[in-house]
Design a protein around this motif. Structure first.
Motif, PDB file in Angstrom:
ATOM      1  N   ALA A  56     -53.273  -3.175 -85.722  1.00 44.83           N
ATOM      2  CA  ALA A  56     -53.603  -1.796 -85.374  1.00 44.83           C
ATOM      3  C   ALA A  56     -55.014  -1.458 -85.808  1.00 44.83           C
ATOM      4  CB  ALA A  56     -52.609  -0.838 -86.037  1.00 44.83           C
ATOM      5  N   VAL A  57     -55.500  -0.319 -85.308  1.00 48.06           N
ATOM      6  CA  VAL A  57     -56.780   0.237 -85.727  1.00 48.06           C
ATOM      7  C   VAL A  57     -56.552   1.678 -86.154  1.00 48.06           C
ATOM      8  CG1 VAL A  57     -58.215  -1.240 -84.270  1.00 48.06           C
ATOM      9  CG2 VAL A  57     -57.357   0.895 -83.355  1.00 48.06           C
ATOM     10  N   MET A  58     -57.422   2.172 -87.009  1.00 48.27           N
ATOM     11  CA  MET A  58     -57.327   3.560 -87.446  1.00 48.27           C
ATOM     12  C   MET A  58     -57.701   4.480 -86.292  1.00 48.27           C
ATOM     13  SD  MET A  58     -56.399   3.838 -90.591  1.00 48.27           S
ATOM     14  CE  MET A  58     -56.308   2.962 -92.116  1.00 48.27           C
ATOM     15  N   GLY A  59     -57.062   5.616 -86.219  1.00 45.39           N
ATOM     16  CA  GLY A  59     -57.391   6.592 -85.199  1.00 45.39           C
ATOM     17  C   GLY A  59     -56.417   6.557 -84.038  1.00 45.39           C
ATOM     18  N   ASP A  60     -56.730   7.345 -83.024  1.00 48.11           N
ATOM     19  CA  ASP A  60     -55.806   7.477 -81.905  1.00 48.11           C
ATOM     20  C   ASP A  60     -56.351   6.902 -80.599  1.00 48.11           C
ATOM     21  OD1 ASP A  60     -57.727   9.368 -81.463  1.00 48.11           O
ATOM     22  OD2 ASP A  60     -56.361  11.031 -81.184  1.00 48.11           O
ATOM     23  N   LYS A  61     -57.318   5.983 -80.694  1.00 53.36           N
ATOM     24  CA  LYS A  61     -57.878   5.366 -79.490  1.00 53.36           C
ATOM     25  C   LYS A  61     -58.008   3.861 -79.702  1.00 53.36           C
ATOM     26  CE  LYS A  61     -60.472   9.348 -77.885  1.00 53.36           C
ATOM     27  NZ  LYS A  61     -59.415   9.993 -77.232  1.00 53.36           N
ATOM     28  N   LEU A  62     -57.741   3.114 -78.638  1.00 53.68           N
ATOM     29  CA  LEU A  62     -57.940   1.669 -78.681  1.00 53.68           C
ATOM     30  C   LEU A  62     -59.433   1.365 -78.652  1.00 53.68           C
ATOM     31  CD1 LEU A  62     -55.255   0.395 -76.177  1.00 53.68           C
ATOM     32  CD2 LEU A  62     -55.393  -0.144 -78.594  1.00 53.68           C
ATOM     33  N   PRO A  63     -59.865   0.290 -79.313  1.00 49.31           N
ATOM     34  CA  PRO A  63     -61.277  -0.085 -79.239  1.00 49.31           C
ATOM     35  C   PRO A  63     -61.631  -0.561 -77.832  1.00 49.31           C
ATOM     36  CG  PRO A  63     -60.019  -1.721 -80.453  1.00 49.31           C
ATOM     37  CD  PRO A  63     -59.094  -0.595 -80.154  1.00 49.31           C
ATOM     38  N   GLN A  64     -62.873  -0.414 -77.462  1.00 48.82           N
ATOM     39  CA  GLN A  64     -63.337  -0.858 -76.162  1.00 48.82           C
ATOM     40  C   GLN A  64     -63.322  -2.384 -76.116  1.00 48.82           C
ATOM     41  OE1 GLN A  64     -64.130   0.970 -73.489  1.00 48.82           O
ATOM     42  NE2 GLN A  64     -63.501   2.779 -74.629  1.00 48.82           N
ATOM     43  N   PRO A  65     -62.888  -2.961 -75.006  1.00 50.72           N
ATOM     44  CA  PRO A  65     -62.909  -4.435 -74.902  1.00 50.72           C
ATOM     45  C   PRO A  65     -64.337  -4.948 -74.896  1.00 50.72           C
ATOM     46  CG  PRO A  65     -62.184  -3.440 -72.829  1.00 50.72           C
ATOM     47  CD  PRO A  65     -62.363  -2.332 -73.825  1.00 50.72           C
ATOM     48  N   LYS A  66     -64.531  -6.125 -75.462  1.00 52.09           N
ATOM     49  CA  LYS A  66     -65.873  -6.727 -75.490  1.00 52.09           C
ATOM     50  C   LYS A  66     -66.231  -7.195 -74.089  1.00 52.09           C
ATOM     51  CE  LYS A  66     -65.527  -8.189 -80.251  1.00 52.09           C
ATOM     52  NZ  LYS A  66     -65.498  -9.304 -81.199  1.00 52.09           N
ATOM     53  N   ALA A  67     -67.455  -6.971 -73.701  1.00 56.37           N
ATOM     54  CA  ALA A  67     -67.917  -7.362 -72.370  1.00 56.37           C
ATOM     55  C   ALA A  67     -68.035  -8.881 -72.294  1.00 56.37           C
ATOM     56  CB  ALA A  67     -69.261  -6.727 -72.064  1.00 56.37           C
ATOM     57  N   ALA A  68     -67.656  -9.419 -71.164  1.00 55.14           N
ATOM     58  CA  ALA A  68     -67.772 -10.866 -70.969  1.00 55.14           C
ATOM     59  C   ALA A  68     -69.251 -11.231 -70.902  1.00 55.14           C
ATOM     60  CB  ALA A  68     -67.071 -11.275 -69.682  1.00 55.14           C
ATOM     61  N   GLU A  69     -69.604 -12.247 -71.639  1.00 56.40           N
ATOM     62  CA  GLU A  69     -71.019 -12.653 -71.679  1.00 56.40           C
ATOM     63  C   GLU A  69     -71.276 -13.824 -70.783  1.00 56.40           C
ATOM     64  OE1 GLU A  69     -72.437 -13.081 -75.642  1.00 56.40           O
ATOM     65  OE2 GLU A  69     -71.448 -11.268 -76.282  1.00 56.40           O
TER      66      GLU A  69
END
Length: 69
Positions: A56-69
């Protein structure tokens, strides 16, 4: 014998509750929770889920997915 009115008076409450809840968002399935579920836990349990088990992460939003490089 004590005065009945004195028995009805409650003791003053502490300014901070022991059961203060922290909001977390699950990033992986865990127990009955799915990815994206938001839940509240006591601070020590939330910290364990975020830093220890890493589900899990703190807060009420999922982290943004990392952009494919």
């Amino acid at each position: 014998m004590a005065n009945p009115q004195d028995q009805n008076k409650a003791a003053p409450k502490a300014t901070q509750s022991k059961d203060e809840r922290v909001t977390i968002t699950f990033t992986k399935p865990f127990n009955r929770y799915s990815r994206g579920d938001i839940a509240g836990f006591p601070a020590d349990r939330a910290k364990h889920l975020v830093e220890g088990v890493k589900v899990a992460v703190m807060g009420d939003k999922l982290p943004q997915p990392k952009a494919a490089e």
